[in-house]
Design an enzyme around this catalytic site. Structure first.
Site, PDB file in Angstrom:
ATOM      1  N   SER A  11       0.272   4.205  -2.717  1.00 26.72           N
ATOM      2  CA  SER A  11       0.066   5.625  -2.371  1.00 26.72           C
ATOM      3  C   SER A  11       1.062   6.519  -3.096  1.00 26.72           C
ATOM      4  CB  SER A  11       0.185   5.829  -0.852  1.00 26.72           C
ATOM      5  OG  SER A  11       1.519   5.682  -0.398  1.00 26.72           O
ATOM      6  N   LYS A  12       2.266   6.036  -3.318  1.00 26.97           N
ATOM      7  CA  LYS A  12       3.269   6.814  -4.046  1.00 26.97           C
ATOM      8  C   LYS A  12       2.931   6.889  -5.529  1.00 26.97           C
ATOM      9  CE  LYS A  12       5.453   8.186  -0.587  1.00 26.97           C
ATOM     10  NZ  LYS A  12       5.496   9.619  -0.266  1.00 26.97           N
ATOM     11  N   SER A  28       0.823  -1.222   0.000  1.00 22.39           N
ATOM     12  CA  SER A  28       0.000   0.000   0.000  1.00 22.39           C
ATOM     13  C   SER A  28       0.851   1.263   0.000  1.00 22.39           C
ATOM     14  CB  SER A  28      -0.971   0.001   1.181  1.00 22.39           C
ATOM     15  OG  SER A  28      -0.283  -0.041   2.413  1.00 22.39           O
ATOM     16  N   TYR A  29       2.094   1.192   0.501  1.00 17.20           N
ATOM     17  CA  TYR A  29       2.992   2.340   0.420  1.00 17.20           C
ATOM     18  C   TYR A  29       3.271   2.664  -1.055  1.00 17.20           C
ATOM     19  CZ  TYR A  29       7.197   5.204   0.777  1.00 17.20           C
ATOM     20  OH  TYR A  29       8.107   6.220   0.656  1.00 17.20           O
ATOM     21  N   ALA A  30       3.621   1.635  -1.840  1.00 16.93           N
ATOM     22  CA  ALA A  30       3.871   1.836  -3.271  1.00 16.93           C
ATOM     23  C   ALA A  30       2.631   2.356  -3.978  1.00 16.93           C
ATOM     24  CB  ALA A  30       4.339   0.521  -3.901  1.00 16.93           C
TER      25      ALA A  30
END
Length: 133
Positions: free
Chosen positions: A127-128, A123-125
C-alpha cells in the site's frame, strides 16, 4: 485569525464513510494531510467494500478523499496535499492482475511477513508503494 479546527470522524475502511465525510464537511480546505494508516496483521482481511484492508485504508480511501475534496482545494491559493509514506514501500509488490481480479495489491503478501515486524513487508508495504507511485 484562523477559523477553529473542525473535528469529524471518518472510517477509511469504508468508502461510504469517506464519501459521507466529504459531503458533510462544508468548510475550506487549504491543506490535506494523509497520515492515517493501518499496518495490518499479515492475514488477508477484507473491508466491507471487499478490498484488502491495507490497500483500502492506506491508499484507496485517501485517493477517494482527495478526489472528492479537490474542488475545494483548488479554491485555495495555498492548497497543499501531503502524503505521509514509509520506507516500507521499498519492500512492496504490486500485481495489476491481483488488483483487478482480487482487490489486493499482491495476493502473495502473507509470504513476505517479517519475523520481527509482522506485516511491514507485506500488504502494508504494498500500500505504501502504491502511495508513492
Amino acid at each position: 485569525g484562523a477559523p477553529p479546527p473542525v473535528i469529524m470522524e471518518m472510517d477509511l475502511a469504508s468508502l461510504q464513510s469517506v464519501r459521507d465525510f466529504a459531503e458533510q464537511y462544508k468548510g475550506p480546505v487549504d491543506v490535506l494531510v494523509h497520515n492515517a494508516a493501518v499496518l495490518g496483521t499479515g492475514d488477508l482481511i477484507r473491508t466491507q467494500d471487499g478490498f484488502e484492508e491495507c490497500l483500502q485504508v492506506n491508499y484507496l480511501s485517501t485517493f477517494l478523499l482527495t478526489s472528492l475534496l479537490l474542488p475545494r482545494l483548488e479554491q485555495s491559493s495555498e492548497a497543499r496535499i501531503v502524503h505521509v509514506s514509509a520506507k516500507a514501500h521499498e519492500w512492496g509488490n504490486i500485481s495489476i492482475e491481483d488488483l483487478r481480479t482480487r482487490k489486493v495489491l499482491d495476493l502473495d503478501f502473507p509470504k513476505r511477513k517479517m519475523r520481527m515486524m509482522g506485516n511491514l513487508g507485506g500488504s502494508y508495504a504494498d500500500s505504501k508503494l502504491a502511495q508513492v507511485l
